[in-house]
Design an enzyme around this catalytic site. Structure first.
Site, PDB file in Angstrom:
ATOM      1  N   GLY A 413      11.392  19.043  -2.002  1.00 46.33           N
ATOM      2  CA  GLY A 413      12.791  18.942  -1.590  1.00 46.33           C
ATOM      3  C   GLY A 413      13.222  17.513  -1.310  1.00 46.33           C
ATOM      4  N   MET A 416      12.858  11.112  -4.512  1.00 46.89           N
ATOM      5  CA  MET A 416      11.982   9.946  -4.642  1.00 46.89           C
ATOM      6  C   MET A 416      12.529   9.035  -5.743  1.00 46.89           C
ATOM      7  SD  MET A 416       7.950   9.833  -5.663  1.00 46.89           S
ATOM      8  CE  MET A 416       8.315   9.932  -7.401  1.00 46.89           C
ATOM      9  N   PRO A 417      12.566   7.719  -5.495  1.00 44.24           N
ATOM     10  CA  PRO A 417      13.001   6.808  -6.559  1.00 44.24           C
ATOM     11  C   PRO A 417      12.056   6.897  -7.756  1.00 44.24           C
ATOM     12  CG  PRO A 417      12.939   5.692  -4.427  1.00 44.24           C
ATOM     13  CD  PRO A 417      12.265   7.022  -4.243  1.00 44.24           C
ATOM     14  N   LEU A 421       7.323  -0.305  -6.671  1.00 40.01           N
ATOM     15  CA  LEU A 421       6.410  -1.454  -6.722  1.00 40.01           C
ATOM     16  C   LEU A 421       5.008  -0.963  -6.368  1.00 40.01           C
ATOM     17  CD1 LEU A 421       6.090  -4.691  -6.769  1.00 40.01           C
ATOM     18  CD2 LEU A 421       6.042  -4.465  -4.274  1.00 40.01           C
ATOM     19  N   GLY A 422       4.031  -1.337  -7.198  1.00 34.92           N
ATOM     20  CA  GLY A 422       2.628  -1.071  -6.879  1.00 34.92           C
ATOM     21  C   GLY A 422       2.070  -2.266  -6.131  1.00 34.92           C
ATOM     22  N   TYR A 452      -6.547  -0.164  -0.749  1.00 35.29           N
ATOM     23  CA  TYR A 452      -6.019  -1.490  -1.111  1.00 35.29           C
ATOM     24  C   TYR A 452      -6.129  -2.469   0.058  1.00 35.29           C
ATOM     25  CZ  TYR A 452      -3.752   1.132  -4.916  1.00 35.29           C
ATOM     26  OH  TYR A 452      -3.493   1.946  -5.978  1.00 35.29           O
ATOM     27  N   HIS A 513      -6.826   9.995  -3.435  1.00 36.35           N
ATOM     28  CA  HIS A 513      -6.925   8.914  -4.423  1.00 36.35           C
ATOM     29  C   HIS A 513      -7.695   9.338  -5.678  1.00 36.35           C
ATOM     30  CE1 HIS A 513      -6.550   4.275  -4.363  1.00 36.35           C
ATOM     31  NE2 HIS A 513      -6.522   4.704  -5.595  1.00 36.35           N
TER      32      HIS A 513
HETATM   33  P1  NAP Z   1       0.225  -3.173 -13.803  1.00 34.50           P
HETATM   34  O1  NAP Z   1       1.424  -2.819 -13.041  1.00 34.50           O
HETATM   35  O2  NAP Z   1       0.002  -2.476 -15.088  1.00 34.50           O
HETATM   36  O3  NAP Z   1       0.178  -4.713 -14.102  1.00 34.50           O
HETATM   37  C1  NAP Z   1       0.329  -5.648 -13.096  1.00 34.50           C
HETATM   38  C2  NAP Z   1       0.326  -6.996 -13.771  1.00 34.50           C
HETATM   39  O4  NAP Z   1       1.489  -7.096 -14.575  1.00 34.50           O
HETATM   40  C3  NAP Z   1       0.329  -8.146 -12.827  1.00 34.50           C
HETATM   41  O5  NAP Z   1      -0.595  -9.080 -13.309  1.00 34.50           O
HETATM   42  C4  NAP Z   1       1.746  -8.683 -12.912  1.00 34.50           C
HETATM   43  O6  NAP Z   1       1.742 -10.067 -12.787  1.00 34.50           O
HETATM   44  C5  NAP Z   1       2.158  -8.305 -14.290  1.00 34.50           C
HETATM   45  N1  NAP Z   1       3.587  -8.046 -14.392  1.00 34.50           N
HETATM   46  C6  NAP Z   1       4.338  -7.225 -13.633  1.00 34.50           C
HETATM   47  N2  NAP Z   1       5.604  -7.220 -14.054  1.00 34.50           N
HETATM   48  C7  NAP Z   1       5.666  -8.064 -15.109  1.00 34.50           C
HETATM   49  C8  NAP Z   1       6.707  -8.466 -15.955  1.00 34.50           C
HETATM   50  N3  NAP Z   1       7.947  -7.998 -15.814  1.00 34.50           N
HETATM   51  N4  NAP Z   1       6.418  -9.330 -16.932  1.00 34.50           N
HETATM   52  C9  NAP Z   1       5.166  -9.805 -17.091  1.00 34.50           C
HETATM   53  N5  NAP Z   1       4.139  -9.456 -16.316  1.00 34.50           N
HETATM   54  C10 NAP Z   1       4.383  -8.586 -15.324  1.00 34.50           C
HETATM   55  O7  NAP Z   1      -1.089  -2.995 -12.917  1.00 34.50           O
HETATM   56  P2  NAP Z   1      -1.327  -2.653 -11.394  1.00 34.50           P
HETATM   57  O8  NAP Z   1      -0.472  -3.399 -10.471  1.00 34.50           O
HETATM   58  O9  NAP Z   1      -2.752  -2.723 -11.163  1.00 34.50           O
HETATM   59  O10 NAP Z   1      -0.906  -1.118 -11.346  1.00 34.50           O
HETATM   60  C11 NAP Z   1       0.331  -0.710 -10.835  1.00 34.50           C
HETATM   61  C12 NAP Z   1       0.159   0.008  -9.540  1.00 34.50           C
HETATM   62  O11 NAP Z   1      -0.444   1.277  -9.746  1.00 34.50           O
HETATM   63  C13 NAP Z   1      -0.791  -0.666  -8.565  1.00 34.50           C
HETATM   64  O12 NAP Z   1      -0.228  -1.785  -7.966  1.00 34.50           O
HETATM   65  C14 NAP Z   1      -1.112   0.442  -7.641  1.00 34.50           C
HETATM   66  O13 NAP Z   1      -0.077   0.620  -6.708  1.00 34.50           O
HETATM   67  C15 NAP Z   1      -1.189   1.620  -8.595  1.00 34.50           C
HETATM   68  N6  NAP Z   1      -2.569   1.939  -9.022  1.00 34.50           N
HETATM   69  C16 NAP Z   1      -3.072   3.151  -8.679  1.00 34.50           C
HETATM   70  C17 NAP Z   1      -4.349   3.491  -9.059  1.00 34.50           C
HETATM   71  C18 NAP Z   1      -4.903   4.835  -8.695  1.00 34.50           C
HETATM   72  O14 NAP Z   1      -6.094   5.090  -8.904  1.00 34.50           O
HETATM   73  N7  NAP Z   1      -4.093   5.706  -8.154  1.00 34.50           N
HETATM   74  C19 NAP Z   1      -5.140   2.611  -9.799  1.00 34.50           C
HETATM   75  C20 NAP Z   1      -4.598   1.390 -10.124  1.00 34.50           C
HETATM   76  C21 NAP Z   1      -3.321   1.060  -9.755  1.00 34.50           C
HETATM   77  P3  NAP Z   1       2.759 -10.819 -11.785  1.00 34.50           P
HETATM   78  O15 NAP Z   1       2.248 -10.558 -10.406  1.00 34.50           O
HETATM   79  O16 NAP Z   1       2.655 -12.227 -12.231  1.00 34.50           O
HETATM   80  O17 NAP Z   1       4.102 -10.257 -12.010  1.00 34.50           O
END
Ligand code: NAP
Length: 672
Positions: A413, A416-417, A421-422, A452, A513
């Protein structure tokens, strides 16, 4: 019960893998059976015993594929899904009370169906007071349920299976009936019925096909409430006959959307940079319409027909939608196309009439018959006019993305956006400033995790931004996760620790997770925190079909979200629709491939050329591709320019062809 047999042909819409949609009332006779064509699903061989049934179900909107190219004939069917199918077959009558089962949520996509199934006795719950919402359905259960639905007819001849002794006593009459009526054709081998084995999707298709083939009663009846308008645009007369059929079937008024400047053949020639090409490439194009619907206020329901141009509705449809106040009206799009599906043409229009109640649309091939249109209309769940606004997603089990509010309503209910941001690998001041930068850029969804090691920074950034930007806590959606091992072994303590570190009063969503031996225990602990109001919604991360099948029956609150690795090189095309059809929102992590892989993905030739065509970045194309697949995105970044860029996803749309080009990049290449 007899009445149900007659009405069964009125509304048939399986919620197995698709939004609520068309009725399948074309009962196949022998000649039609012979003429059924190849299914087009790569996992349904043309000579498979169930291929005709799958094609019949697909053609009539009874069952969709699990992706554009797959049907998953070996996949299973939950009891809630079966309830939803039969509920729609019976015309979705009003139910008097919410489902009275401890595992059936009020307000879930299956609630009315489950309540109805129990009320009518078509599916009773278990002695434990549960319905088995997420339990797979066994073959004997499925047949018995269909038999009860059919009015518990005379069983006919005796059981003829060699394993007849293993059939439960309550299922014997149904299986006799089904075997006598050839409803089980193809479902038995070596004279075995295998009653306790879970029924497969291919078998469900077959059972419905044979049931409908053997039944000769009933004709579809439109279920329309309120005054209806069929408005259509037809540049080449392909959509026109369908609109005329619809108006005739519905006794509706017919209105043709006529361009002030009619389209010539040259205008319509694709890839010539002609008028249609240019308009479709320009989201702001609004070709003028000649004339107006003077009495628009009189209509409660609008069927909106159009051809598909470059994967979208022609821009003149945008002109039409923006010309009126359509608040409170129910709009049902339908389109004609030789090859593309309705795709995002349907949902892309929602923001142009956001106060309307949009029902899931339907694509027809040119030359579609009146009876196909009749079947579709008969299967629609059109609300009475006064309830229209409240039932935006009632016709679909899938949670619809609203591209105007940039949000989705979860099965819990809460809203969510759909872009966030990760924060993985962001720490200390970098984390605080990145989260604050995102909130300043309009991002309202932040993903963190206990693992994290940055929940304190995330909490601090959110609190500071609320103060500095004048935001309320409710404006921001924070997700965190607890980790396998000691955290899941001591879940109450770990959950409370997350809450303490974030220090935001409550957490919007908590995920497990990864799967773990204590995951059910940990989830049940999270359920208690939901009851206490400390967590609002629950979800899972890194859960796939098998894991979900095992997990869901063991918990009370259906997860609102599953967060998995998804990017163009690892697309999970089998998994995403499976999850979405459970009414669970999918969120993708590593949307840009993850650190260390972004260069290759952002530099991919296909993605770069699509980006160039739209004047956006590769990152934006990838994020938009996700959104158009119904996948929420949480790109990670500490670069304020990137963070901002990653929010600018709503002023362009990928065409079906572009979506298909990116879909073709899948390499099943996991980056984690
Ligand atoms: P990602 O979003 O695929 O990639 C992040 C990389 O992309 C960073 O190096 C960033 O560099 C670059 N980037 C971001 N926007 C950009 C743009 N517009 N143009 C060029 N480069 C860009 O990888 P991620 O951060 O690891 O994954 C996203 C999120 O998913 C995580 O932060 C986390 O919250 C979540 N996650 C969850 C799990 C899980 O097991 N549930 C696992 C991994 C990740 P800059 O900083 O230079 O922008």
């Amino acid at each position: 019960m007899k009445k149900r047999i007659f009405t069964s042909f009125i509304l048939i819409c399986l919620l197995l893998t698709m939004p609520a949609c068309a009725a399948g009332t074309d009962q196949p006779n022998n000649a039609e059976r012979l003429s059924v064509q190849n299914t087009g699903f790569t996992d349904v061989p043309a000579d498979a015993w169930y291929a005709q049934a799958v094609e019949y179900c697909r053609e009539n909107g009874l069952m969709a594929g699990t992706s554009d190219t797959t049907f998953a004939p070996e996949g299973t069917l939950t009891r809630a899904m079966l309830a939803a199918i039969l509920y729609r077959m019976s015309g979705t009558p009003a139910v008097s009370a919410p489902p009275a089962f401890s595992d059936a949520e009020t307000g879930a996509w299956y609630s009315d169906a489950v309540a109805w199934a129990a009320e009518t006795g078509v599916i009773s719950g278990y002695n434990s007071g549960t319905f088995g919402v997420n339990d797979p359905t066994t073959r004997e259960q499925a047949v018995t349920i269909l038999w009860r639905y059919a009015g518990s007819p005379d069983p006919g001849t005796a059981l003829r299976f060699s394993d007849g002794d293993s059939v439960s006593s309550w299922a014997q009459a149904a299986i006799q009936w089904a075997s006598a009526g050839d409803i089980l054709e193809g479902m038995t081998a070596n004279n075995h019925f295998d009653p306790q084995t879970n029924i497969k999707r291919g078998e469900v298709a077959s059972m419905l096909y044979h049931y409908l083939s053997s039944n000769t009663s009933g004709q579809p009846e439109p279920a329309v409430g309120g005054k209806t308008l069929v408005a259509y645009f037809s540049a080449t007369n392909t959509t026109r006959p369908l609109a005329e059929y619809a108006a005739d079937i519905l006794s509706a008024d017919l209105y043709e959307i006529v361009p002030e400047d009619p389209y010539t053949d040259a205008d319509l020639a694709y890839y010539t940079n002609g008028r249609a090409d240019r308009e479709q490439n320009d989201a702001s194009a609004r070709p003028a319409i000649s004339g107006i619907v003077e009495n628009m206020a009189d209509y409660d329901v609008i069927f909106l027909g159009y051809p598909i141009w470059h994967g979208q509705a022609p821009r003149i449809i945008s002109t039409f939608l923006e010309s009126y106040d359509l608040t409170g009206k129910t709009i049902i799009p339908f389109c004609t196309s030789h090859s593309s599906g309705i795709g995002s043409s349907d949902t892309s229009l929602h923001s142009l009439a956001s106060g309307a109640n949009w029902l899931a649309g339907r694509r027809f091939a040119g030359g579609t018959t009146r009876s196909s249109m009749e079947d579709w209309i008969s299967g629609l769940d059109l609300p009475e006019p006064e309830t229209a606004v409240d039932t935006v997603t009632s016709a679909t089990s899938k949670a619809a993305f609203n591209f105007e509010t940039k949000s989705v309503t979860l099965n819990s209910g809460y809203e969510m956006p759909i872009n966030g941001l990760g924060t993985y690998s962001l720490h200390g001041e970098t984390c605080v400033s990145s989260v604050k930068s995102a909130l300043s850029s309009g991002v309202r969804l932040i993903d963190t995790a206990s693992a994290y090691g940055n929940e304190e920074e995330v909490g601090q950034a959110v609190r500071e931004a609320m103060e500095e930007l004048g935001l309320q806590r409710e404006d921001i959606f924070v997700i965190t996760k607890i980790y396998p091992g000691s955290e899941m072994a001591n879940p109450e303590q770990s959950i409370q620790a997350c809450l303490d570190r974030l220090d935001l009063g409550y957490v919007d969503m908590m995920l497990l997770h990864h799967p773990d031996r204590n995951d059910v225990k940990a989830y049940q602990a999270m359920e208690k925190f939901v009851e206490e109001g400390k967590i609002r919604s629950l979800g899972l991360s890194n859960w796939y079909v098998k894991e979900l099948e095992e997990f869901l029956p063991q918990v009370s609150i259906t997860p609102a979200l599953v967060q998995n690795e998804i990017h163009p090189y690892y697309q999970e095309n089998e998994v995403i629709p499976y999850i979405q059809d459970l009414g669970i929102v999918v969120q993708g992590w590593y949307p840009l491939g993850g650190r260390g892989h972004t260069g290759e993905l952002l530099g991919d030739e296909v993605i770069s050329s699509i980006a160039k065509a739209h004047g956006v970045s590769s990152a934006q194309v990838i994020l938009r591709w996700n959104l158009q697949k119904g996948v929420v995105v949480i790109p990670g970044s500490s670069n304020p320019d990137h963070i901002k860029e990653n929010t600018e996803l709503y002023d362009f749309a990928l065409t079906d062809e572009e979506m298909a080009q990116i879909n073709a990049l899948d390499r099943n290449e996991k980056h984690d």
